[in-house]
Design a protein around this motif. Structure first.
Motif, PDB file in Angstrom:
ATOM      1  N   ALA A 136      -4.653  -9.503  -1.927  1.00  0.00           N
ATOM      2  CA  ALA A 136      -4.322  -9.097  -0.559  1.00  0.00           C
ATOM      3  C   ALA A 136      -3.138  -8.153  -0.489  1.00  0.00           C
ATOM      4  N   PHE A 137      -2.226  -8.246  -1.438  1.00  0.00           N
ATOM      5  CA  PHE A 137      -1.047  -7.389  -1.388  1.00  0.00           C
ATOM      6  C   PHE A 137      -0.992  -6.440  -2.587  1.00  0.00           C
ATOM      7  N   GLY A 138      -1.189  -6.973  -3.792  1.00  0.00           N
ATOM      8  CA  GLY A 138      -1.117  -6.128  -4.979  1.00  0.00           C
ATOM      9  C   GLY A 138      -2.247  -5.121  -5.059  1.00  0.00           C
ATOM     10  N   LEU A 139      -3.486  -5.616  -5.142  1.00  0.00           N
ATOM     11  CA  LEU A 139      -4.631  -4.717  -5.267  1.00  0.00           C
ATOM     12  C   LEU A 139      -4.774  -3.833  -4.040  1.00  0.00           C
ATOM     13  N   ARG A 140      -4.645  -4.426  -2.849  1.00  0.00           N
ATOM     14  CA  ARG A 140      -4.840  -3.621  -1.639  1.00  0.00           C
ATOM     15  C   ARG A 140      -3.773  -2.540  -1.497  1.00  0.00           C
TER      16      ARG A 140
ATOM     17  N   TRP B 264      -2.174  -1.145  -4.007  1.00  0.00           N
ATOM     18  CA  TRP B 264      -2.451  -0.150  -5.040  1.00  0.00           C
ATOM     19  C   TRP B 264      -3.591   0.773  -4.621  1.00  0.00           C
ATOM     20  N   LEU B 265      -4.663   0.193  -4.055  1.00  0.00           N
ATOM     21  CA  LEU B 265      -5.783   1.017  -3.592  1.00  0.00           C
ATOM     22  C   LEU B 265      -5.346   1.980  -2.493  1.00  0.00           C
ATOM     23  N   GLN B 266      -4.483   1.489  -1.601  1.00  0.00           N
ATOM     24  CA  GLN B 266      -3.981   2.351  -0.520  1.00  0.00           C
ATOM     25  C   GLN B 266      -3.151   3.493  -1.091  1.00  0.00           C
ATOM     26  N   TRP B 267      -2.294   3.174  -2.043  1.00  0.00           N
ATOM     27  CA  TRP B 267      -1.464   4.207  -2.671  1.00  0.00           C
ATOM     28  C   TRP B 267      -2.326   5.227  -3.393  1.00  0.00           C
ATOM     29  N   ARG B 268      -3.341   4.743  -4.104  1.00  0.00           N
ATOM     30  CA  ARG B 268      -4.213   5.645  -4.850  1.00  0.00           C
ATOM     31  C   ARG B 268      -4.979   6.573  -3.911  1.00  0.00           C
TER      32      ARG B 268
ATOM     33  N   PHE C 102       3.107  -0.309   3.165  1.00  0.00           N
ATOM     34  CA  PHE C 102       4.005  -1.382   3.586  1.00  0.00           C
ATOM     35  C   PHE C 102       5.054  -0.832   4.556  1.00  0.00           C
ATOM     36  N   ARG C 103       5.146  -1.453   5.737  1.00  0.00           N
ATOM     37  CA  ARG C 103       6.099  -1.050   6.768  1.00  0.00           C
ATOM     38  C   ARG C 103       6.926  -2.270   7.159  1.00  0.00           C
ATOM     39  N   PHE C 104       8.233  -2.110   7.224  1.00  0.00           N
ATOM     40  CA  PHE C 104       9.106  -3.249   7.511  1.00  0.00           C
ATOM     41  C   PHE C 104       9.971  -3.016   8.736  1.00  0.00           C
ATOM     42  N   GLY C 105       9.456  -2.255   9.693  1.00  0.00           N
ATOM     43  CA  GLY C 105      10.206  -1.918  10.896  1.00  0.00           C
ATOM     44  C   GLY C 105      10.536  -3.110  11.768  1.00  0.00           C
ATOM     45  N   ALA C 106       9.705  -4.176  11.721  1.00  0.00           N
ATOM     46  CA  ALA C 106       9.952  -5.339  12.588  1.00  0.00           C
ATOM     47  C   ALA C 106      11.298  -5.985  12.293  1.00  0.00           C
ATOM     48  N   PHE C 107      11.782  -5.838  11.064  1.00  0.00           N
ATOM     49  CA  PHE C 107      13.067  -6.440  10.722  1.00  0.00           C
ATOM     50  C   PHE C 107      14.232  -5.723  11.401  1.00  0.00           C
ATOM     51  N   ARG C 108      13.978  -4.509  11.926  1.00  0.00           N
ATOM     52  CA  ARG C 108      15.023  -3.763  12.622  1.00  0.00           C
ATOM     53  C   ARG C 108      14.783  -3.750  14.128  1.00  0.00           C
ATOM     54  N   ALA C 109      13.826  -4.540  14.604  1.00  0.00           N
ATOM     55  CA  ALA C 109      13.432  -4.502  16.006  1.00  0.00           C
ATOM     56  C   ALA C 109      14.084  -5.642  16.785  1.00  0.00           C
ATOM     57  N   SER C 110      13.434  -6.073  17.858  1.00  0.00           N
ATOM     58  CA  SER C 110      13.982  -7.112  18.728  1.00  0.00           C
ATOM     59  C   SER C 110      14.038  -8.453  18.003  1.00  0.00           C
TER      60      SER C 110
ATOM     61  N   GLU D 285     -12.019  -2.772   4.988  1.00  0.00           N
ATOM     62  CA  GLU D 285     -12.696  -2.154   6.126  1.00  0.00           C
ATOM     63  C   GLU D 285     -11.745  -1.307   6.972  1.00  0.00           C
ATOM     64  N   MET D 286     -10.450  -1.568   6.878  1.00  0.00           N
ATOM     65  CA  MET D 286      -9.494  -0.749   7.628  1.00  0.00           C
ATOM     66  C   MET D 286      -9.335   0.638   7.033  1.00  0.00           C
ATOM     67  N   GLY D 287      -9.732   0.814   5.789  1.00  0.00           N
ATOM     68  CA  GLY D 287      -9.624   2.121   5.147  1.00  0.00           C
ATOM     69  C   GLY D 287      -8.194   2.618   5.117  1.00  0.00           C
ATOM     70  N   ALA D 288      -8.005   3.888   5.423  1.00  0.00           N
ATOM     71  CA  ALA D 288      -6.675   4.495   5.365  1.00  0.00           C
ATOM     72  C   ALA D 288      -5.752   3.986   6.465  1.00  0.00           C
ATOM     73  N   SER D 289      -6.294   3.272   7.460  1.00  0.00           N
ATOM     74  CA  SER D 289      -5.469   2.741   8.553  1.00  0.00           C
ATOM     75  C   SER D 289      -4.740   1.463   8.168  1.00  0.00           C
ATOM     76  N   TRP D 290      -5.044   0.892   7.007  1.00  0.00           N
ATOM     77  CA  TRP D 290      -4.431  -0.386   6.623  1.00  0.00           C
ATOM     78  C   TRP D 290      -2.926  -0.249   6.444  1.00  0.00           C
ATOM     79  N   ARG D 291      -2.192  -1.190   7.031  1.00  0.00           N
ATOM     80  CA  ARG D 291      -0.739  -1.261   6.890  1.00  0.00           C
ATOM     81  C   ARG D 291      -0.316  -2.721   6.884  1.00  0.00           C
ATOM     82  N   VAL D 292       0.796  -3.000   6.238  1.00  0.00           N
ATOM     83  CA  VAL D 292       1.494  -4.278   6.397  1.00  0.00           C
ATOM     84  C   VAL D 292       2.731  -3.940   7.212  1.00  0.00           C
TER      85      VAL D 292
END
Length: 200
Positions: free
Chosen positions: A16-20, A22-26, A33-41, A99-106
């Motif tokens: 769910a995190f490693g392979l996915r 890596w596939l997204q990066w490739r 990976f996005r960590f903006g919530a840690f800087r939000a409300s 199924e999210m394709g290029a739209s996938w984000r964490v």
């Protein structure tokens, strides 16, 4: 059972995190990976923190059991059902992510715009990845019910609710406007038909 629970959890993290990632990066040159919530409300940070806590507790549950540091609640243990649910959850999580394709984000970057996915598993529910993640955690809690696995399940459910309601839904509404509103009005949040949003 702790050995099986640990093996399933490591498989889950790896896929769910490693392979996915890596596939997204490739595919895109960005691991997603996005960590903006840690800087939000504070509420958004609480949701993100609970998701991290759930991941850590999920890994800690079998490790602590293997060390003999935490008892198993035998009356709650359904190993066969738990194993099947965990395997279904792992497979479903990866399938929905792919199924999210290029739209996938964490996580969410408020300044980023990705395509709105409403096909595949997203025809049935708006957040199938989270639905399958909760099923995975529930399966692992039935396989190895202890204080850590049950707390992981609880933290995941609350964290997902906060993340979806306070971060992702407002972002998608701002980004995709009427298209998102129509989809959200017709599609359940985590379960088909439940949690549809009323158009404003």
């Amino acid at each position: 059972m702790p050995e099986l629970a640990l093996a399933l959890y490591v498989l889950y993290l790896a896929l769910a995190f490693g392979l996915r990632g890596w596939l997204q990066w490739r595919r895109t040159g960005d691991a997603g990976f996005r960590f903006g919530a840690f800087r939000a409300s504070p509420a958004e940070r609480a949701g993100a923190l609970l998701l991290v806590v759930a991941l850590v507790l999920g890994l800690g549950a079998p490790v602590l059991a293997l060390l003999g540091a935490i008892p198993t609640f035998v009356a709650l243990q359904w190993p066969g059902v738990g194993t099947l649910l965990a395997l279904a959850g792992i497979a479903g999580t990866l399938h929905a992510q792919l199924e999210m394709g290029a739209s996938w984000r964490v996580g969410v970057d408020p300044g980023e715009r990705t395509a709105l996915r409403t096909d595949g598993p997203f025809r049935l529910v708006r957040n199938p990845i989270y639905s399958w993640m909760v099923l995975t955690a529930a399966g692992l809690a039935l396989l190895l019910p202890n204080a850590a696995s049950l707390a992981a399940l609880g933290a995941l459910v609350v964290g997902v609710e906060l993340q979806v309601r306070l971060v992702e839904e407002p972002y998608l509404q701002r980004t995709h406007g009427p298209a998102y509103a129509r989809w959200a009005a017709a599609t359940g949040r985590f379960v088909p038909g439940i949690g549809r949003l009323t158009p404003s």
